[in-house]
Write a protein that holds these residues in place. Structure first.
Motif, PDB file in Angstrom:
ATOM      1  N   LYS A   1      15.277 -12.731   0.869  1.00  0.00           N
ATOM      2  CA  LYS A   1      14.187 -12.424   1.797  1.00  0.00           C
ATOM      3  C   LYS A   1      14.768 -11.862   3.079  1.00  0.00           C
ATOM      4  CE  LYS A   1      10.921 -16.022   0.473  1.00  0.00           C
ATOM      5  NZ  LYS A   1      10.680 -17.441   0.694  1.00  0.00           N
ATOM      6  N   VAL A   2      15.925 -12.418   3.464  1.00  0.00           N
ATOM      7  CA  VAL A   2      16.566 -11.987   4.711  1.00  0.00           C
ATOM      8  C   VAL A   2      18.052 -11.785   4.432  1.00  0.00           C
ATOM      9  CG1 VAL A   2      17.019 -12.587   7.115  1.00  0.00           C
ATOM     10  CG2 VAL A   2      14.905 -13.351   6.041  1.00  0.00           C
ATOM     11  N   ASP A   3      18.544 -10.597   4.779  1.00  0.00           N
ATOM     12  CA  ASP A   3      19.957 -10.290   4.549  1.00  0.00           C
ATOM     13  C   ASP A   3      20.635 -10.055   5.908  1.00  0.00           C
ATOM     14  OD1 ASP A   3      22.421  -9.240   3.946  1.00  0.00           O
ATOM     15  OD2 ASP A   3      21.685  -7.775   2.486  1.00  0.00           O
ATOM     16  N   PHE A   4      21.504 -11.003   6.305  1.00  0.00           N
ATOM     17  CA  PHE A   4      22.174 -10.883   7.607  1.00  0.00           C
ATOM     18  C   PHE A   4      23.415  -9.992   7.492  1.00  0.00           C
ATOM     19  CE2 PHE A   4      19.732 -14.779   8.554  1.00  0.00           C
ATOM     20  CZ  PHE A   4      19.290 -14.486   9.840  1.00  0.00           C
ATOM     21  N   SER A   5      23.239  -8.807   6.923  1.00  0.00           N
ATOM     22  CA  SER A   5      24.379  -7.887   6.747  1.00  0.00           C
ATOM     23  C   SER A   5      24.824  -7.345   8.112  1.00  0.00           C
ATOM     24  CB  SER A   5      23.941  -6.734   5.847  1.00  0.00           C
ATOM     25  OG  SER A   5      24.837  -5.671   5.993  1.00  0.00           O
ATOM     26  N   HIS A   6      26.128  -7.168   8.272  1.00  0.00           N
ATOM     27  CA  HIS A   6      26.595  -6.599   9.547  1.00  0.00           C
ATOM     28  C   HIS A   6      26.810  -5.093   9.439  1.00  0.00           C
ATOM     29  CE1 HIS A   6      30.878  -5.845   8.624  1.00  0.00           C
ATOM     30  NE2 HIS A   6      30.637  -6.727   7.680  1.00  0.00           N
ATOM     31  N   GLY A   7      26.547  -4.545   8.254  1.00  0.00           N
ATOM     32  CA  GLY A   7      26.781  -3.113   8.065  1.00  0.00           C
ATOM     33  C   GLY A   7      25.525  -2.271   8.259  1.00  0.00           C
ATOM     34  N   THR A   8      24.404  -2.917   8.610  1.00  0.00           N
ATOM     35  CA  THR A   8      23.180  -2.125   8.743  1.00  0.00           C
ATOM     36  C   THR A   8      22.800  -1.960  10.225  1.00  0.00           C
ATOM     37  OG1 THR A   8      21.928  -4.155   8.412  1.00  0.00           O
ATOM     38  CG2 THR A   8      22.180  -2.738   6.510  1.00  0.00           C
TER      39      THR A   8
ATOM     40  N   ILE B   1      27.160 -20.561   1.813  1.00  0.00           N
ATOM     41  CA  ILE B   1      26.638 -19.272   1.331  1.00  0.00           C
ATOM     42  C   ILE B   1      25.728 -19.495   0.121  1.00  0.00           C
ATOM     43  CG2 ILE B   1      27.330 -17.085   0.246  1.00  0.00           C
ATOM     44  CD1 ILE B   1      29.788 -17.178   2.158  1.00  0.00           C
ATOM     45  N   GLU B   2      26.158 -20.386  -0.784  1.00  0.00           N
ATOM     46  CA  GLU B   2      25.352 -20.622  -1.987  1.00  0.00           C
ATOM     47  C   GLU B   2      24.022 -21.296  -1.662  1.00  0.00           C
ATOM     48  OE1 GLU B   2      27.968 -22.498  -4.746  1.00  0.00           O
ATOM     49  OE2 GLU B   2      28.909 -20.570  -5.219  1.00  0.00           O
ATOM     50  N   ARG B   3      24.067 -22.245  -0.739  1.00  0.00           N
ATOM     51  CA  ARG B   3      22.800 -22.921  -0.366  1.00  0.00           C
ATOM     52  C   ARG B   3      21.848 -21.944   0.307  1.00  0.00           C
ATOM     53  NH1 ARG B   3      23.462 -29.116   1.428  1.00  0.00           N
ATOM     54  NH2 ARG B   3      24.830 -29.745  -0.258  1.00  0.00           N
ATOM     55  N   ALA B   4      22.421 -21.068   1.134  1.00  0.00           N
ATOM     56  CA  ALA B   4      21.567 -20.061   1.787  1.00  0.00           C
ATOM     57  C   ALA B   4      20.947 -19.161   0.725  1.00  0.00           C
ATOM     58  CB  ALA B   4      22.393 -19.246   2.778  1.00  0.00           C
ATOM     59  N   LYS B   5      21.739 -18.820  -0.277  1.00  0.00           N
ATOM     60  CA  LYS B   5      21.242 -17.941  -1.344  1.00  0.00           C
ATOM     61  C   LYS B   5      20.069 -18.600  -2.083  1.00  0.00           C
ATOM     62  CE  LYS B   5      22.782 -15.342  -5.362  1.00  0.00           C
ATOM     63  NZ  LYS B   5      23.855 -15.072  -6.293  1.00  0.00           N
ATOM     64  N   ALA B   6      20.173 -19.907  -2.289  1.00  0.00           N
ATOM     65  CA  ALA B   6      19.084 -20.614  -2.975  1.00  0.00           C
ATOM     66  C   ALA B   6      17.779 -20.503  -2.180  1.00  0.00           C
ATOM     67  CB  ALA B   6      19.465 -22.069  -3.180  1.00  0.00           C
ATOM     68  N   TYR B   7      17.903 -20.289  -0.879  1.00  0.00           N
ATOM     69  CA  TYR B   7      16.711 -20.119  -0.039  1.00  0.00           C
ATOM     70  C   TYR B   7      16.454 -18.639   0.263  1.00  0.00           C
ATOM     71  CZ  TYR B   7      15.955 -25.073   0.657  1.00  0.00           C
ATOM     72  OH  TYR B   7      15.657 -26.388   0.451  1.00  0.00           O
ATOM     73  N   LYS B   8      17.099 -17.775  -0.521  1.00  0.00           N
ATOM     74  CA  LYS B   8      16.919 -16.321  -0.422  1.00  0.00           C
ATOM     75  C   LYS B   8      17.365 -15.732   0.922  1.00  0.00           C
ATOM     76  CE  LYS B   8      13.022 -16.128  -3.677  1.00  0.00           C
ATOM     77  NZ  LYS B   8      13.786 -15.988  -4.875  1.00  0.00           N
ATOM     78  N   VAL B   9      18.419 -16.309   1.459  1.00  0.00           N
ATOM     79  CA  VAL B   9      18.982 -15.749   2.689  1.00  0.00           C
ATOM     80  C   VAL B   9      20.433 -15.382   2.410  1.00  0.00           C
ATOM     81  CG1 VAL B   9      19.494 -16.139   5.135  1.00  0.00           C
ATOM     82  CG2 VAL B   9      17.504 -17.221   4.082  1.00  0.00           C
ATOM     83  N   LYS B  10      20.800 -14.140   2.750  1.00  0.00           N
ATOM     84  CA  LYS B  10      22.182 -13.723   2.510  1.00  0.00           C
ATOM     85  C   LYS B  10      22.983 -13.837   3.804  1.00  0.00           C
ATOM     86  CE  LYS B  10      24.896 -10.497  -0.060  1.00  0.00           C
ATOM     87  NZ  LYS B  10      24.956  -9.368  -0.941  1.00  0.00           N
TER      88      LYS B  10
ATOM     89  N   PRO C   1      33.956 -24.112   8.708  1.00  0.00           N
ATOM     90  CA  PRO C   1      33.686 -22.711   8.359  1.00  0.00           C
ATOM     91  C   PRO C   1      32.921 -21.923   9.416  1.00  0.00           C
ATOM     92  CG  PRO C   1      32.571 -24.220   6.849  1.00  0.00           C
ATOM     93  CD  PRO C   1      33.320 -25.066   7.806  1.00  0.00           C
ATOM     94  N   ASN C   2      33.264 -20.650   9.488  1.00  0.00           N
ATOM     95  CA  ASN C   2      32.536 -19.694  10.316  1.00  0.00           C
ATOM     96  C   ASN C   2      31.773 -18.759   9.396  1.00  0.00           C
ATOM     97  OD1 ASN C   2      33.564 -20.631  12.712  1.00  0.00           O
ATOM     98  ND2 ASN C   2      35.277 -19.192  12.753  1.00  0.00           N
ATOM     99  N   ILE C   3      30.490 -18.643   9.640  1.00  0.00           N
ATOM    100  CA  ILE C   3      29.661 -17.751   8.821  1.00  0.00           C
ATOM    101  C   ILE C   3      29.258 -16.561   9.677  1.00  0.00           C
ATOM    102  CG2 ILE C   3      27.355 -17.601   7.737  1.00  0.00           C
ATOM    103  CD1 ILE C   3      29.300 -19.141   6.007  1.00  0.00           C
ATOM    104  N   LEU C   4      29.327 -15.365   9.073  1.00  0.00           N
ATOM    105  CA  LEU C   4      29.021 -14.159   9.838  1.00  0.00           C
ATOM    106  C   LEU C   4      27.541 -13.767   9.669  1.00  0.00           C
ATOM    107  CD1 LEU C   4      31.313 -11.132  10.232  1.00  0.00           C
ATOM    108  CD2 LEU C   4      28.955 -10.742   9.670  1.00  0.00           C
TER     109      LEU C   4
ATOM    110  N   GLU D   1      16.674 -25.291   6.552  1.00  0.00           N
ATOM    111  CA  GLU D   1      16.328 -26.056   5.344  1.00  0.00           C
ATOM    112  C   GLU D   1      17.476 -26.034   4.350  1.00  0.00           C
ATOM    113  OE1 GLU D   1      12.510 -24.986   3.633  1.00  0.00           O
ATOM    114  OE2 GLU D   1      11.840 -24.350   5.606  1.00  0.00           O
ATOM    115  N   ALA D   2      18.072 -24.863   4.206  1.00  0.00           N
ATOM    116  CA  ALA D   2      19.146 -24.712   3.213  1.00  0.00           C
ATOM    117  C   ALA D   2      20.338 -25.618   3.545  1.00  0.00           C
ATOM    118  CB  ALA D   2      19.593 -23.258   3.168  1.00  0.00           C
ATOM    119  N   TRP D   3      20.668 -25.668   4.807  1.00  0.00           N
ATOM    120  CA  TRP D   3      21.869 -26.424   5.209  1.00  0.00           C
ATOM    121  C   TRP D   3      21.535 -27.873   5.604  1.00  0.00           C
ATOM    122  CZ3 TRP D   3      23.863 -21.849   8.718  1.00  0.00           C
ATOM    123  CH2 TRP D   3      24.362 -20.833   7.876  1.00  0.00           C
ATOM    124  N   ARG D   4      20.259 -28.174   5.557  1.00  0.00           N
ATOM    125  CA  ARG D   4      19.759 -29.524   5.903  1.00  0.00           C
ATOM    126  C   ARG D   4      20.302 -29.990   7.253  1.00  0.00           C
ATOM    127  NH1 ARG D   4      20.976 -30.793   0.220  1.00  0.00           N
ATOM    128  NH2 ARG D   4      19.337 -29.704  -0.856  1.00  0.00           N
ATOM    129  N   ILE D   5      20.122 -29.145   8.222  1.00  0.00           N
ATOM    130  CA  ILE D   5      20.617 -29.468   9.564  1.00  0.00           C
ATOM    131  C   ILE D   5      19.479 -30.085  10.362  1.00  0.00           C
ATOM    132  CG2 ILE D   5      21.326 -28.393  11.732  1.00  0.00           C
ATOM    133  CD1 ILE D   5      23.161 -26.604  10.131  1.00  0.00           C
TER     134      ILE D   5
END
Ligand SMILES: Cc1ncc(COP(=O)(O)O)c(C=O)c1O
Length: 467
Positions: free
Chosen positions: A108-115, A414-423, A440-443, A463-467
């Protein structure tokens, strides 16, 4: 004669000869009609299928032209020997396209840094200028241009660099090229493959691979709070170092003036050079702007590397080097033999875009757009993720890092985020040894997302990371 069973689709817009040609092509590619087999004569096939001989002839001509069959004099048309491994199985194509679509639809949401924020790209102006370029001085634009890039464009870039980035250079020192990796390859040849190279670790993986593929010795240099660690750089005995001082990639720190001066001092020794990659320096949100390293350099030791990939659009593939005079001489002696890699038409359009004030307007607008997007990102992180995360590198650029201290590994996050459709993206790939940090550092890139998507993405990450 071959058994041909084929139902034409007369309601289809595709002409019958194309349907016939496609049928044979597919049968040959999949091996249902084998090499050496004879195709039916035009007369027989037209009779068999109830179509005209001309239709059959046109389909056969196309197969002949594409080399699927050959004509043997007075005998007929035969299927040629083909290496079928080279063909993608025709039936697989829709599946592959579907798989690619499925992959992008997963998110649903792609946090790509190349766009980048394409919704703000001035298409009408760009289209008009491109079409204009096609009509104007038509003859010359379809011939080879200058190896270094078109002079008027280089003049416009030199002017912009001076005004906006404090880079001091003439158009003669600029070499336009299709992307950072190509220019790193060219630069390595100009400086020489026998020099010892070094770069920030973590650092831009594409640059690292471009150096390695040139076969040079490349030393990874760790970072400290201010950027590249000078003690390690000295110890490495490297002659050349690659840095991203305006916004370290990926960690995002801005190199302070003291470190810049120390680095320039390091470069004073014979044969040493600094490659300054200023890939997104146009977008700075905090603190006062610090001049580029090139602008502070009085000894011709800095090679400035710029790109339009972040500030305009990545697909235009226009980047450039600013060479100091010592390297410019070497370039002119030999490497000018390499032809320009960017289309002359794109260069012409960009030049027109720059000299008519569109570039400045676009940059000013994008500074506001990205500032707002980044503010939404930081606000959403504070609101939804709170104290368990730390934002790193939010002074500039189109991405930030999120340091997440909740016992999950980079892969799990990354995998948990993917389960919630976030890249979201790893940073381990930017380390020479590909090892993730202990915490870990996530970009997260934000340039191509709307403010709504940014907020939605961070809400889902909570929700994905249960924070
Ligand atoms: C560190 C860095 N340098 C350069 C670039 C631009 O590369 P190019 O000019 O090949 O598009 C990027 C784009 O992502 C980058 O992250």
């Amino acid at each position: 004669m071959l058994e041909i069973t084929l139902d034409f689709d007369y309601g289809n817009e595709e002409p019958i000869y194309i349907q016939l040609y496609t049928f044979f092509k597919k049968e040959i590619q999949t091996g249902k009609i084998e090499p050496g087999e004879k195709l039916p004569s035009k007369r027989k096939l037209s009779h068999h299928l109830g179509i005209s001989q001309t239709t059959v002839e046109t389909a056969y001509e196309q197969l002949l032209a594409e080399g699927y069959v050959e004509s043997v004099e007075r005998k007929g048309i035969y299927v040629r020997e083909l290496n079928r491994d080279l063909f993608l199985h025709v039936d697989d194509v829709p599946k592959i396209i579907k798989e690619i679509n499925d992959e992008s639809e997963q998110y649903k949401v792609d946090f790509s840094h190349g766009t980048v924020a394409l919704e703000h790209f001035p298409y009408p102006v760009w289209r008009k200028l491109t079409i204009h370029g096609l009509f104007e001085e038509q003859s010359s634009y379809f011939l080879n241009g200058e190896s270094q890039g078109e002079l008027p464009l280089r003049e416009a870039i030199a002017k912009y660099l001076y005004q906006s980035r404090g880079v001091r250079c003439s158009a003669n020192q600029i070499i336009v090229g299709a992307g950072t990796q190509y220019l790193i390859g060219l630069l390595t040849m100009i400086i020489g493959r026998d020099a010892v190279y070094s770069m920030e670790d973590p650092g831009f993986h594409r640059t690292r691979e471009a150096f390695k593929d040139q076969g040079v010795i490349l030393k990874p240099i760790p970072l400290d709070h201010d950027g590249i660690d000078l003690n390690h750089l000295v110890e490495s005995k490297a002659k050349v170092t690659y840095v991203t001082p305006s916004h370290q990639f990926p960690n995002g720190m801005v190199m302070p003036i003291t470190r810049r001066m120390e680095l320039l001092q390091w470069a004073e020794d014979e044969g040493r050079y600094i490659i300054e990659d200023d890939y997104d320096g146009e977008f700075r949100y905090k603190g006062t702007p610090i001049p580029s390293l090139q602008g502070l350099d009085n000894n011709g030791k800095v090679i400035y590397l710029g790109t339009f990939s972040k500030s305009l659009i990545p697909s235009i593939r226009i980047s450039y080097l600013v060479l100091p005079n010592s390297l410019l001489e070497k370039y002119n002696q030999h490497y000018i033999i390499y032809k320009q890699t960017v289309s002359r038409l794109h260069q012409h359009t960009l030049w027109q875009f720059m000299i008519n004030g569109h570039w400045e307007r676009h940059l000013n607008k994008m500074r506001t757009v990205y500032r707002k997007k980044q503010a939404t990102l930081i606000r959403s992180i504070e609101k939804y993720l709170g104290e368990q995360v730390t934002v790193i590198g939010d002074e500039a650029g189109l991405h930030i890092l999120l340091c997440i201290d909740n016992q999950l590994s980079e892969k799990e996050l990354i995998e948990r985020a993917k389960a919630y459709k976030v890249k979201v993206y790893p940073t381990s790939v930017y380390y020479n040894n590909n090892q993730p940090e202990q915490v870990p550092n996530i970009l997260l890139g934000f340039g191509g997302l709307t403010e709504e998507q940014i907020e939605q993405g961070i809400r889902l990450l909570k929700e994905a990371w249960r924070i």
